[in-house]
Design a protein around this motif. Structure first.
Motif, mmCIF file in Angstrom:
data_model
loop_
_atom_site.group_PDB
_atom_site.id
_atom_site.type_symbol
_atom_site.label_atom_id
_atom_site.label_comp_id
_atom_site.label_asym_id
_atom_site.label_seq_id
_atom_site.Cartn_x
_atom_site.Cartn_y
_atom_site.Cartn_z
ATOM 1 N N LEU A 132 0.833 -1.206 0.000
ATOM 2 C CA LEU A 132 0.000 0.000 0.000
ATOM 3 C C LEU A 132 0.865 1.251 0.000
ATOM 4 N N LEU A 133 1.942 1.242 0.770
ATOM 5 C CA LEU A 133 2.817 2.406 0.854
ATOM 6 C C LEU A 133 3.532 2.686 -0.462
ATOM 7 N N HIS A 134 3.680 1.658 -1.287
ATOM 8 C CA HIS A 134 4.284 1.844 -2.616
ATOM 9 C C HIS A 134 3.231 2.060 -3.705
ATOM 10 N N TRP A 135 1.945 2.186 -3.326
ATOM 11 C CA TRP A 135 0.859 2.235 -4.300
ATOM 12 C C TRP A 135 0.994 1.051 -5.260
ATOM 13 N N ALA A 136 1.130 -0.120 -4.679
ATOM 14 C CA ALA A 136 1.353 -1.335 -5.459
ATOM 15 C C ALA A 136 0.503 -2.475 -4.908
ATOM 16 N N SER A 137 -0.748 -2.162 -4.530
ATOM 17 C CA SER A 137 -1.628 -3.194 -3.985
ATOM 18 C C SER A 137 -1.995 -4.248 -5.019
#
Length: 362
Positions: A132-137
Motif C-alpha cells: 500500500l505504501l508503494h501504491w502497489a496493492s
C-alpha cells in the motif's frame, strides 16, 4: 559561585536553542535580498492576472525555508499565513509520517498483511502494508479525476458510493496484478492505510493520534483532517494546514526524522520512505514510500532535472507541493489552484534554487 552558575545556565540555553531545527514559535527569518533571480521566481509563481482575472499559474502560498530560516513567504488570493489550506494528496505523505511514529512504537511491520488490520482485506490476503505504501496493492483502481468522473474509483470513493466506508470500497475492487510488483497510483491504497492505523492504535486513541503522535510534537496547531462515515481519516486527500505548519513536516524529514535534536521517526522508516520503488511495469513516476523522489530505481534521471537527485516531495492535486532538498538545506511549501495544468514543478524548483544561490551562501 553564583556568577559561574549563571554563566553555565546561559551556555546551556544557547546550546539548546542552537540544536533546534525550527525554534519556537515559528522560526527565525532572513529574507532573500532583492535580485533578478528573486524577481524571476515571483514572476513565475505570482504572474499578473489578465483582464478577466485569469492567469495560468495561480499560487496561493509560497514559503521557502533555507538552513532552518524563513527566507521567503508570500500569499495570494484569499489565502493568508493563518489559513489552513487543503493539501489534497499531500495528505498521503502526512499519513506516512504519522505511520512512521506508529512504526517506531512497534505497532506494525511493513510485511504485515493488510487483512490483519482491515477486515475486508481478507479477500486479498497477499497484500502487505508495504505494498500500500508503494501504491502497489495490485487492485484494479482507476485514479481518474474530473476529466473522467464516470470511470473514476477515487471520485466514487470520496463523493458517492464509497464515501460511507472508504476502506471497504477499496477492498471491493478486483485484482489487476500481483501485489508488490507494479506501481499503480491509488488513493484507495492510502485510505486503507488510514483504516489500518485505527486497528494499530485502538479505537479510543485513533481520533487524536495524528495530533498526539505528530502534530503536537512538531508544534502544528492548524491541522484539520476529515473522516469518512466510519470515522477513518481520509488519508488520501483531506488534511488541511497552514504553509508554515506543513513546512514542519518537511523539516522533520529534512533532518532525517529528528526534531529539535530528538528522534521522532525511526531512521529505518525515513530510509524506506526515500527508497525508490522498483516497478516491473514502466512508469514515468518516481515513487518511494508514499513520497515522490527525484531518483529512480533503474538509475534514470528523476522528474525534476533542475533539482538535485536527493530532492523529494509530497504532491497534491492542482499544484499543491511540499519539496525537501536536503543537500541545499531547503524546504519549500507551495499551495495553489492550477486547474489547467500550467504549473510545472521543475520550473519552480529551478527558480527557487537560483534565488537562494544568489545569496552567496549567506
Amino acid at each position: 559561585m553564583t556568577r559561574l552558575l549563571f554563566t553555565l545556565a546561559l551556555l546551556l540555553v544557547a546550546c539548546s536553542a542552537a540544536a533546534q531545527p525550527w525554534p519556537e514559535p515559528d522560526g527565525s527569518e532572513r529574507p532573500l535580498s532583492a535580485s533578478a533571480a528573486v524577481a524571476a521566481l515571483e514572476a513565475y509563481a505570482f504572474p499578473p492576472r489578465d483582464e478577466a482575472g485569469r492567469t495560468g499559474v495561480r499560487t496561493d502560498a509560497l514559503l521557502i525555508i533555507h538552513d532552518d530560516e524563513v527566507v521567503y513567504e508570500r500569499y495570494g488570493g484569499v489565502t493568508r499565513a493563518d489559513t489552513p489550506h487543503l493539501t489534497w494528496s499531500i495528505s498521503k505523505s502526512i499519513l506516512a509520517t504519522v505511520l512512521g511514529v506508529a512504526y517506531g512504537e512497534g505497532r506494525f511491520s511493513l510485511d504485515d498483511p493488510v487483512a490483519k488490520y482491515v477486515a475486508p482485506f481478507t479477500a486479498h490476503p497477499d497484500i502487505k502494508l508495504r505494498d500500500l505504501l508503494h501504491w502497489a496493492s495490485g487492485l484494479d483502481w482507476q485514479e481518474d479525476y474530473e476529466y473522467a468522473p464516470l470511470n473514476s474509483s477515487v471520485v466514487a470513493m470520496l463523493y458517492t458510493r464509497g464515501r460511507g466506508d472508504m476502506a471497504r470500497y477499496t477492498a471491493e475492487h478486483a485484482v489487476a496484478g500481483a501485489p508488490g510488483t507494479s506501481y499503480r497510483y491509488s488513493s484507495g491504497d492510502s485510505t486503507v492505510l488510514a483504516a489500518a492505523l485505527k486497528t494499530m492504535v485502538g479505537e479510543s486513541a485513533y481520533a487524536d493520534y495524528p495530533w498526539t503522535a505528530l502534530f503536537e510534537p512538531l508544534g502544528i496547531t492548524s491541522a484539520t483532517w476529515e473522516r469518512d462515515a466510519t470515522g477513518t481519516f481520509v488519508g488520501s486527500s483531506y488534511a488541511y494546514m497552514t504553509a508554515r505548519d506543513l513546512a514542519r513536516v518537511g523539516l522533520l524529514m529534512q533532518h532525517g526524522g529528528r526534531w529539535q535534536g530528538r528522534p521522532l521517526l525511526p531512521k529505518a522508516w525515513v530510509d524506506f520512505n526515500l527508497t525508490p520503488f522498483e516497478s516491473v511495469t514502466p512508469t514515468d513516476e518516481a515513487p518511494g514510500g508514499h513520497w515522490w523522489l527525484n531518483r529512480r530505481a533503474d538509475g534514470k534521471p528523476g522528474p525534476w532535472p533542475a533539482a538535485p537527485a536527493d530532492t523529494f516531495a509530497a504532491l497534491g492535486h492542482w499544484g499543491q507541493a511540499l519539496y525537501v532538498i536536503p543537500s541545499a538545506g531547503l524546504v519549500i511549501v507551495r499551495y495553489g489552484d492550477d486547474r489547467d495544468g500550467s504549473y510545472d514543478h521543475n520550473q519552480l524548483l529551478k527558480r527557487v534554487l537560483n534565488a537562494v544561490a544568489g545569496e552567496g551562501g549567506k
